[in-house]
Design a protein around this motif. Structure first.
Motif, PDB file in Angstrom:
ATOM      1  N   PHE A   1     -76.371 -22.885-123.844  1.00 36.92           N
ATOM      2  CA  PHE A   1     -77.335 -21.898-123.369  1.00 36.92           C
ATOM      3  C   PHE A   1     -78.172 -22.475-122.232  1.00 36.92           C
ATOM      4  O   PHE A   1     -78.535 -21.788-121.281  1.00 36.92           O
ATOM      5  N   ASN A   2     -78.447 -23.768-122.343  1.00 31.77           N
ATOM      6  CA  ASN A   2     -79.241 -24.427-121.314  1.00 31.77           C
ATOM      7  C   ASN A   2     -78.543 -24.386-119.950  1.00 31.77           C
ATOM      8  O   ASN A   2     -79.193 -24.257-118.910  1.00 31.77           O
ATOM      9  N   LEU A   3     -77.219 -24.483-119.945  1.00 33.93           N
ATOM     10  CA  LEU A   3     -76.496 -24.421-118.673  1.00 33.93           C
ATOM     11  C   LEU A   3     -76.770 -23.106-117.949  1.00 33.93           C
ATOM     12  O   LEU A   3     -76.950 -23.073-116.733  1.00 33.93           O
ATOM     13  N   THR A   4     -76.803 -22.022-118.726  1.00 35.17           N
ATOM     14  CA  THR A   4     -77.137 -20.720-118.151  1.00 35.17           C
ATOM     15  C   THR A   4     -78.562 -20.721-117.606  1.00 35.17           C
ATOM     16  O   THR A   4     -78.826 -20.234-116.512  1.00 35.17           O
ATOM     17  N   SER A   5     -79.471 -21.301-118.374  1.00 34.75           N
ATOM     18  CA  SER A   5     -80.882 -21.316-117.975  1.00 34.75           C
ATOM     19  C   SER A   5     -81.117 -22.148-116.719  1.00 34.75           C
ATOM     20  O   SER A   5     -81.951 -21.801-115.881  1.00 34.75           O
ATOM     21  N   ILE A   6     -80.388 -23.258-116.599  1.00 37.84           N
ATOM     22  CA  ILE A   6     -80.536 -24.112-115.417  1.00 37.84           C
ATOM     23  C   ILE A   6     -80.200 -23.300-114.160  1.00 37.84           C
ATOM     24  O   ILE A   6     -80.960 -23.278-113.192  1.00 37.84           O
ATOM     25  N   ASP A   7     -79.074 -22.623-114.205  1.00 40.90           N
ATOM     26  CA  ASP A   7     -78.655 -21.818-113.050  1.00 40.90           C
ATOM     27  C   ASP A   7     -79.674 -20.722-112.744  1.00 40.90           C
ATOM     28  O   ASP A   7     -80.013 -20.481-111.586  1.00 40.90           O
ATOM     29  N   LEU A   8     -80.143 -20.079-113.798  1.00 43.50           N
ATOM     30  CA  LEU A   8     -81.112 -18.996-113.619  1.00 43.50           C
ATOM     31  C   LEU A   8     -82.389 -19.514-112.968  1.00 43.50           C
ATOM     32  O   LEU A   8     -82.900 -18.940-112.000  1.00 43.50           O
ATOM     33  N   ASN A   9     -82.901 -20.619-113.503  1.00 44.92           N
ATOM     34  CA  ASN A   9     -84.109 -21.223-112.938  1.00 44.92           C
ATOM     35  C   ASN A   9     -83.912 -21.525-111.463  1.00 44.92           C
ATOM     36  O   ASN A   9     -84.749 -21.224-110.626  1.00 44.92           O
ATOM     37  N   TYR A  10     -82.773 -22.129-111.174  1.00 47.63           N
ATOM     38  CA  TYR A  10     -82.534 -22.523-109.789  1.00 47.63           C
ATOM     39  C   TYR A  10     -82.417 -21.324-108.853  1.00 47.63           C
ATOM     40  O   TYR A  10     -83.093 -21.245-107.828  1.00 47.63           O
ATOM     41  N   ILE A  11     -81.556 -20.390-109.219  1.00 49.21           N
ATOM     42  CA  ILE A  11     -81.270 -19.244-108.336  1.00 49.21           C
ATOM     43  C   ILE A  11     -82.531 -18.426-108.079  1.00 49.21           C
ATOM     44  O   ILE A  11     -82.848 -18.083-106.935  1.00 49.21           O
ATOM     45  N   VAL A  12     -83.245 -18.112-109.151  1.00 51.09           N
ATOM     46  CA  VAL A  12     -84.440 -17.279-108.996  1.00 51.09           C
ATOM     47  C   VAL A  12     -85.478 -18.004-108.135  1.00 51.09           C
ATOM     48  O   VAL A  12     -86.112 -17.408-107.263  1.00 51.09           O
ATOM     49  N   ASP A  13     -85.607 -19.308-108.361  1.00 50.36           N
ATOM     50  CA  ASP A  13     -86.567 -20.085-107.581  1.00 50.36           C
ATOM     51  C   ASP A  13     -86.181 -20.092-106.105  1.00 50.36           C
ATOM     52  O   ASP A  13     -87.011 -19.901-105.228  1.00 50.36           O
ATOM     53  N   GLN A  14     -84.907 -20.268-105.860  1.00 47.31           N
ATOM     54  CA  GLN A  14     -84.490 -20.353-104.456  1.00 47.31           C
ATOM     55  C   GLN A  14     -84.604 -19.011-103.732  1.00 47.31           C
ATOM     56  O   GLN A  14     -85.194 -18.917-102.665  1.00 47.31           O
ATOM     57  N   ILE A  15     -84.044 -17.959-104.314  1.00 47.78           N
ATOM     58  CA  ILE A  15     -83.992 -16.719-103.538  1.00 47.78           C
ATOM     59  C   ILE A  15     -85.353 -16.043-103.410  1.00 47.78           C
ATOM     60  O   ILE A  15     -85.572 -15.276-102.493  1.00 47.78           O
ATOM     61  N   ASN A  16     -86.257 -16.361-104.320  1.00 45.81           N
ATOM     62  CA  ASN A  16     -87.593 -15.794-104.173  1.00 45.81           C
ATOM     63  C   ASN A  16     -88.505 -16.689-103.349  1.00 45.81           C
ATOM     64  O   ASN A  16     -89.656 -16.345-103.100  1.00 45.81           O
ATOM     65  N   GLY A  17     -87.984 -17.850-102.963  1.00 44.85           N
ATOM     66  CA  GLY A  17     -88.783 -18.760-102.158  1.00 44.85           C
ATOM     67  C   GLY A  17     -90.037 -19.246-102.858  1.00 44.85           C
ATOM     68  O   GLY A  17     -91.042 -19.550-102.223  1.00 44.85           O
ATOM     69  N   THR A  18     -89.992 -19.340-104.177  1.00 43.22           N
ATOM     70  CA  THR A  18     -91.187 -19.753-104.915  1.00 43.22           C
ATOM     71  C   THR A  18     -91.364 -21.278-104.913  1.00 43.22           C
ATOM     72  O   THR A  18     -92.468 -21.761-105.128  1.00 43.22           O
ATOM     73  N   HIS A  19     -90.278 -22.005-104.704  1.00 42.16           N
ATOM     74  CA  HIS A  19     -90.335 -23.462-104.609  1.00 42.16           C
ATOM     75  C   HIS A  19     -91.058 -24.132-105.772  1.00 42.16           C
ATOM     76  O   HIS A  19     -91.866 -25.022-105.593  1.00 42.16           O
ATOM     77  N   VAL A  20     -90.779 -23.654-106.951  1.00 41.26           N
ATOM     78  CA  VAL A  20     -91.369 -24.277-108.137  1.00 41.26           C
ATOM     79  C   VAL A  20     -90.724 -25.644-108.389  1.00 41.26           C
ATOM     80  O   VAL A  20     -91.389 -26.606-108.744  1.00 41.26           O
ATOM     81  N   TYR A  21     -89.434 -25.703-108.163  1.00 40.44           N
ATOM     82  CA  TYR A  21     -88.717 -26.936-108.483  1.00 40.44           C
ATOM     83  C   TYR A  21     -88.452 -27.813-107.266  1.00 40.44           C
ATOM     84  O   TYR A  21     -88.282 -29.006-107.382  1.00 40.44           O
TER      85      TYR A  21
END
Lengths: 426, 291
Positions: free
Chosen positions: A278-298
């Protein structure tokens, strides 16, 4: 005395009911790992004719260059000759239209005479990048609207390109796809574009946050810290050394599961494994959402087409679904909805109870789940019983989605979808 | 001009049950579909369904039933995935190239092959190449001083090449001679040669310097041995080489470049390839690779 007799009667009844359900995997983790991607039904063909499609939407034009391969929303159709009923299959959390489990349902329904359209989960990168209007999935109604729209596009496309002849439209989903099926049915009661004849939910999550937290914790609680994940992976590999083959290079949730098929593992290890998948799914989600929204959390940088992604992976550091909600979803919805929104408010939009009244009265929806499905709380199970009443069935075993390809379950599902008869007893 | 956008936006706000809250200007919601009417209707209906008291302080409650609190641990745990990859920029481009090679050449060829060749033929072809590989397993077993393994492999090769008709049938396995696997890369590893830098090879996919050397030596070995020369079958023949490539891709067909959909696929594949080879070395050390 009478009460006592009643009790005995009910006890005996439940024992006899349980006895009739012979699902072999009594351990919920074994069931989840092994059963959830394995067909346990006679006569299902290995391959069914499947055509792949891609829809380019407005949003598809803005796919970042390091994610170029995600351009276009992908799905598949298995088409019958001539006129036939059509069924949409909604995939579980983060799964793609061509993941093992969705494909298994595709095979089952194709065999049963349906045209089958397979739909990628709203938490999958491909969906988030091409379809999701918010680009921050997790709010049921909004995700449902995105799904609703793209499912219309899918239908238009196959009708036009393949002259698909259909009579009625059906809907089913498993895991989070089941939750979305309920929302879709609700939206369709207003939009009327599909007029779903029947809707079948398999092992839904009722409260997305609760379910995700349980899965997050399966990893978190069973390791000392994140640095230990490598050790867990090594242990996992040690267990399977004798069975590896080059095809194991494929890294998906299912392949991790299938590695374990032949092995007896401790509950703790199995939980860790389910959590890790499940974590593998979450890693991708965290990354993609962060990148495309330009939030730069990570990470402050934006990668190019051939940039090394390891630094980004390192920055994400196995962030889980809770991290996603806290660091990305909540700030986003707080911004949209104003300063009064609490975290708990947001969580409520991910809870199926918001359409509880609709579900109570909608006769065409039925739901099946398992007593030992760990993504449901006791309250959630109670909610299912009270809301769906005779339109619900809780199997004694099966873990999360572990028994959905088991003969009894498949028969029951087809009986309902084909004939509208739902026998909610075992 | 933004009328539609704003309408959609406000409907969405209604939708999540907070009509009284002002919208912010920097929200970008792109309307991709013409369904604003429906959104409005849903929004109206939602007033009934989304009875949420926003703005009120809600005491956070533990979501999980039991009381164990999970402490957030921020220790970085990704180190184990790192692999020595100084040529990464080049490797990533070859990885990209392989995607297109797959898309336009290899996978279509495999599909045609699977369509026209009966399963029994495919099985025979697969056996044929697997049998040729035994030459490498034999040579490398000798190099590793694994006498027993070499003997069994030689016996397997002899039986399958004759009774099994040039290896088309795996008779030896039925005779309970276990199939094992060795290659020159594994031999080098056994004598202490490290992986060297990670490499992505055009057409072949993930590898590293040591295994690439091993692969090259292996191919030359088979061509040199040329075992079926006496019966006028040249294993270095153009047709057989093509069949080898198609068969090899068929056997790993489940793997597709960019097929996982994960932005970290390259990293995962690199790690798992390395892990896979390490594991083969270990397995061979312990008990040989039984199949």
């Amino acid at each position: 005395m009478r009460r006592y007799l009643n009790f005995i009667f009910i006890f005996l009844l439940s024992v006899s009911l349980y006895a009739e359900y012979d699902f072999p995997m009594k351990n919920p983790y074994v069931a989840t790992i092994i059963g959830s991607s394995k067909i346990m039904t006679e006569g299902i063909p290995e391959n069914v004719p499947t055509k792949e499609y891609k829809i380019e939407l407005e949003r598809s034009k803005k796919i970042p260059e390091n994610l170029w391969y995600e351009k276009g929303f992908k799905f598949s159709l298995s088409k019958q000759k001539g006129n036939a009923p059509l069924i949409y299959i909604l995939s579980g959390t983060g799964s793609a239209y061509n993941s093992v489990r969705t494909k298994n349902f595709q095979r089952i329904f194709y065999k049963a005479g349906y045209h089958v359209l397979t739909v990628t989960s709203v938490f999958n990168s491909n969906f988030v990048l091409n379809v999701s209007n918010s680009q921050v999935p997790g709010v049921l109604i909004q995700d449902g609207l995105d799904l609703y729209n793209v499912m219309k596009d899918m239908l238009d496309k196959v009708k036009k390109e393949d002259r698909l002849q259909i009579d009625n439209i059906y809907l089913m989903g498993y895991s989070m796809g089941a939750t979305h099926s309920a929302v879709l049915s609700y939206l369709d009661s207003v939009g009327k574009d599909f007029n779903f004849k029947r809707v079948y939910m398999v092992n839904p999550s009722i409260n997305l946050y609760y379910s995700a937290k349980v899965l997050d914790d399966m990893l978190d609680k069973n390791i000392e810290n994140k640095a230990e994940i490598g050790k867990v992976v090594n242990e996992v590999i040690d267990e399977v050394k004798k069975n590896i083959s080059p095809t194991d290079l494929e890294i998906t949730e299912e392949s991790i599961y299938s590695i374990f098929e032949k092995h007896e593992l401790s509950d703790k290890k199995m939980k860790t494994l389910i959590g890790l998948a499940f974590n593998l799914t979450s890693i991708d989600l965290n990354y993609i959402v962060d990148q495309i929204n330009g939030t730069h959390v990570y990470s402050k940088k934006t990668p190019g087409k051939f940039t090394s992604m390891y630094p980004y992976f390192e920055a994400i550091n196995f962030a889980d679904f809770s991290d996603y909600l806290e660091k990305l979803a909540y700030p986003y919805y707080l911004k949209i909805l104003g300063g009064d929104l609490t975290f708990n408010d947001m969580i409520k939009y991910g809870n199926l109870r918001i359409i509880g009244d609709y579900l109570k009265n909608e006769k065409k929806i039925v739901v099946v789940t398992n007593e030992d499905d760990f993504i449901l709380s006791t309250k959630d199970k109670k909610f299912i019983k009270e809301t769906f009443k005779e339109r619900s069935l809780i199997y004694p075993y099966g873990g999360h989605c572990g028994n959905m390809f088991y003969q009894t379950n498949v028969d029951k599902m087809l009986e309902y979808l084909n004939k509208g008869v739902f026998n909610n007893e075992l | 001009m933004n009328y539609k956008k704003i309408m959609i936006l406000s409907s969405l706000l209604l939708l999540v049950g907070c009509s009284s809250i002002e919208k912010k200007e920097d929200i970008k919601l792109v309307e991709t579909h013409n369904n604003s009417k429906m959104i409005e209707e849903v929004a109206v209906k939602n007033k009934e369904y989304l009875k949420l008291d926003l703005g009120k302080e809600i005491v956070p409650q533990p979501v999980i039933g039991d009381n164990e609190v999970v402490r957030k641990k921020e220790i970085n745990g990704t180190k184990f995935i790192e692999v020595y990859d100084p040529l990464e920029p080049l490797n990533r481009r070859i990885y990209y190239f392989n995607y297109y090679l797959d898309k336009f050449v290899l996978i279509p060829a495999v599909n045609v092959y699977e369509f026209i060749a009966p399963t029994v033929v495919q099985k025979g072809v697969s056996n044929f190449f697997s049998n040729l590989q035994e030459i490498n397993t034999f040579v490398n077993s000798l190099l590793q001083l694994e006498g027993r393994k070499a003997t069994i492999t030689l016996a397997r090769f002899g039986i399958n090449s004759t009774i099994g008709i040039l290896g088309l049938f795996d008779v030896a396995t039925k005779l309970e001679l276990p199939k094992t696997y060795e290659d020159f890369g594994l031999t080098l590893a056994k004598y202490g040669i490290g992986n060297g830098p990670y490499l992505v090879l055009p057409g072949f996919g993930p590898s590293n310097l040591r295994d690439t050397t091993g692969k090259a030596v292996g191919m030359v070995t088979i061509a040199e041995v040329d075992p079926y020369n006496p019966v006028d079958v040249n294993v270095d023949d153009w047709g057989i080489r093509t069949a080898n490539v198609i068969n090899a891709r068929k056997e790993t067909k489940k793997f597709r470049y960019y097929g996982t959909g994960s932005p970290f696929e390259y990293e995962y594949v690199r790690y798992f390839y390395t892990k896979y080879r390490d594991t083969l070395i270990d397995v061979n050390d312990v008990n040989g690779r039984g199949e």
